[in-house]
Design a protein around this motif. Structure first.
Motif, PDB file in Angstrom:
ATOM      1  N   LEU A   9       8.134   0.281  14.288  1.00 52.43           N
ATOM      2  CA  LEU A   9       6.876  -0.286  13.803  1.00 52.43           C
ATOM      3  C   LEU A   9       6.452   0.404  12.518  1.00 52.43           C
ATOM      4  O   LEU A   9       6.499   1.631  12.420  1.00 52.43           O
ATOM      5  N   GLU A  10       6.065  -0.389  11.539  1.00 53.01           N
ATOM      6  CA  GLU A  10       5.575   0.159  10.276  1.00 53.01           C
ATOM      7  C   GLU A  10       4.164  -0.366  10.041  1.00 53.01           C
ATOM      8  O   GLU A  10       3.893  -1.543  10.283  1.00 53.01           O
ATOM      9  N   THR A  11       3.302   0.523   9.546  1.00 52.20           N
ATOM     10  CA  THR A  11       1.890   0.161   9.406  1.00 52.20           C
ATOM     11  C   THR A  11       1.429   0.272   7.965  1.00 52.20           C
ATOM     12  O   THR A  11       1.749   1.251   7.283  1.00 52.20           O
ATOM     13  N   PHE A  12       0.671  -0.704   7.522  1.00 48.92           N
ATOM     14  CA  PHE A  12       0.054  -0.693   6.192  1.00 48.92           C
ATOM     15  C   PHE A  12      -1.454  -0.811   6.406  1.00 48.92           C
ATOM     16  O   PHE A  12      -1.893  -1.251   7.467  1.00 48.92           O
ATOM     17  N   GLY A  13      -2.238  -0.452   5.364  1.00 47.01           N
ATOM     18  CA  GLY A  13      -3.671  -0.746   5.439  1.00 47.01           C
ATOM     19  C   GLY A  13      -4.547   0.397   5.888  1.00 47.01           C
ATOM     20  O   GLY A  13      -4.197   1.563   5.741  1.00 47.01           O
ATOM     21  N   CYS A  14      -5.686   0.029   6.458  1.00 48.20           N
ATOM     22  CA  CYS A  14      -6.770   0.983   6.697  1.00 48.20           C
ATOM     23  C   CYS A  14      -6.581   1.761   8.000  1.00 48.20           C
ATOM     24  O   CYS A  14      -5.647   1.525   8.756  1.00 48.20           O
ATOM     25  N   GLN A  15      -7.531   2.666   8.274  1.00 48.81           N
ATOM     26  CA  GLN A  15      -7.465   3.475   9.493  1.00 48.81           C
ATOM     27  C   GLN A  15      -7.544   2.619  10.750  1.00 48.81           C
ATOM     28  O   GLN A  15      -6.993   2.976  11.781  1.00 48.81           O
ATOM     29  N   MET A  16      -8.247   1.486  10.654  1.00 49.67           N
ATOM     30  CA  MET A  16      -8.338   0.629  11.839  1.00 49.67           C
ATOM     31  C   MET A  16      -6.961   0.058  12.165  1.00 49.67           C
ATOM     32  O   MET A  16      -6.594  -0.082  13.329  1.00 49.67           O
TER      33      MET A  16
END
Ligand code: SAH
Ligand code: SF4
Ligand code: F3S
Length: 439
Positions: A9-16
């Motif tokens: 899994l790869e995540t982009f964006g804000c803390q939420m």
């Protein structure tokens, strides 16, 4: 024997988004999956996407295109997050090897969607166009940080600022009950965490569905949970920033000395066009409350330059506000037209070169302000929570209550563990960090 289920899994964006991923990972593990370090090893590849600026959806499509060849090896793909909600079924047309598309407002249905994926279904969607009133609560959160635990207390957004995709991608604003938030805070402490960060696109728009407490009261209550040493919260919206939040900070020592209060622009005219629903005066009144707090509160903000119609005078108004507030941190962005938003139909009057130039002028000025602000800390002793090591410089890396990064030397052979607290004498200041030695 069935093949092992693995995921990447790869995540982009804000803390939420980062915290959503912690909950998604926890859910996958609960469903019998094992997390692996690369796309190559994984049976299921998930992208948790962000759509806030800069043709984000195009970037996701480019990325998916790169992985076409992996699909030939039998891997499955899922697109999650804000681009998933925004583009919906169009993702299947452009990237036919994607099997699952889900926005954050549908994650509570993930176990069911995963079961359908495993049974070989090809086009599974979890899309929610501002219908759901439910929040995503799970006891299976795979926390990725050894020292900071996140709790989302408000999901979605009802503010509809004219430039922003979030109300369309994250759905209706909905709050978790205060008793569930408190129960999670207590569980987190039992797991050994002492720092909690409460999250929401507008964290201070919190409205307890049980009607037991206001946002300020929730802050104070979380801050009083036995074992908690630091509570942070982000992001606050000026419109809902009430004086009792400052009073809660004054009265609760565990509430950190930092408030992030995005202003976006210093011009009344532009704020109106942005539909921010406050004036510069309204904003500055809240800043004055914060500056009058008993402890010095560090302030940070977000700014957009080059919004449609922004003139040189409007930009000067933003620069003046910057000089007046003297922030410790500014996230500044060039306005970027986004799908579905009202501002998309406004005529863009600021050419990209001018946006870039305004961004540079603003960031240069802010750097000067921060140099002065940060150097005021030299000679003082700060409580720092250890986050890790900087082996290249042989230093410990940590953070002050004001959220300032502190790099410091440590006289012993064995480094302090992440999450431990030390007192550090500040000897040097930079525009974005402090340096010193443990005392
Ligand atoms: N809910 C928070 C943060 C929203 S997103 C708030 O209201 O403050 C984080 C930041 O991204 C925003 O504060 C804004 O400065 C920036 N942003 C959002 N949409 C943008 C757009 N279309 N172009 C440029 N910046 C944008
Ligand atoms: Fe976007 Fe405005 Fe909501 Fe923030 S308050 S998430 S900028 S619409
Ligand atoms: Fe991006 Fe969605 Fe967060 S658009 S900034 S991931 S709310």
């Amino acid at each position: 024997m069935a093949a092992e289920k693995t995921f990447y899994l790869e995540t982009f964006g804000c803390q939420m988004n980062a915290h959503d991923s912690e909950k998604v990972i926890g859910t996958l593990i609960e469903q019998g999956y094992r997390q692996v370090e690369s796309e190559i090893e994984a049976g299921l590849i998930l992208y948790n996407t962000c759509s806030i600026r800069d043709k984000a959806e195009q970037k996701v499509f480019h990325r998916l295109n790169d992985y076409k060849r992996l699909f030939k090896e039998g891997k499955r793909f899922a697109v999650l997050g804000c681009v998933a909600q925004q583009e919906g079924e169009k993702i299947f047309d452009r990237a036919p090897y994607v099997s699952l598309v889900s926005g954050s407002a549908s994650y509570r249905k993930l176990p069911e969607m995963l079961a359908r994926l495993e049974s070989g279904e090809e086009r599974i969607t979890g899309l929610d166009d501002r219908q759901t009133e439910e929040t995503f609560e799970t006891e299976f959160t795979a926390r990725q940080s050894p020292y900071r635990a996140y709790i989302t207390i408000v999901e979605g957004c009802d503010k509809f600022c004219s430039y922003c995709v979030v109300p369309y991608t994250r759905g209706k604003e909905r709050s978790r009950s205060s008793s569930s938030v408190l129960a999670e805070a207590r569980r987190i402490v039992d797991q050994g965490y002492t720092e909690i960060q409460l999250l929401g696109q507008n964290v201070n728009s919190y409205r307890d569905p049980e009607g037991k407490c206001s946002f300020a009261e929730l802050l104070a209550t979380v801050g009083q949970v036995e074992g908690i040493r630091r509570v942070r919260f982000t992001t606050s919206h000026p419109r809902d920033f009430t004086r009792d939040i400052v009073e809660a900070i004054d009265q609760t020592p565990t509430l950190c000395d930092h408030v992030h209060l995005p202003v976006q622009s210093g011009s009344a005219r532009i704020l109106k066009a942005m539909a921010r629903e406050y004036t510069p005066e309204w904003y500055l009144e809240r800043i004055a409350w914060l500056k009058a707090a008993r402890r010095p509160i560090s302030l940070s903000t977000d700014i957009i330059v080059g919004f449609p119609g922004e003139t040189a005078e409007d930009f000067i108004a933003t620069m003046n506000l910057l000089a007046e507030v003297e922030y410790d941190g500014v996230f500044a962005f060039k306005y970027s037209p986004r799908p579905n938003t009202p501002a998309l139909t406004m005529i863009e009057t600021v050419p990209d070169e001018d946006k870039t130039q305004r961004l540079h002028v603003l960031l240069d000025r802010q750097r000067e302000i921060q140099k002065i602000n940060y150097s005021r800390q030299i000679g003082g002793v700060l409580e720092v929570m250890v986050e890790g090591l900087n082996p290249a410089r042989g230093q410990i890396v940590g953070r002050s209550s004001q959220n300032k990064p502190v790099n410091f030397t440590w006289p012993h052979a064995i480094a302090p563990a992440p999450g431990s607290y030390l007192r550090v004498k500040i000897t040097e200041a930079f525009p974005n960090s402090l340096a010193g030695e443990a005392v």
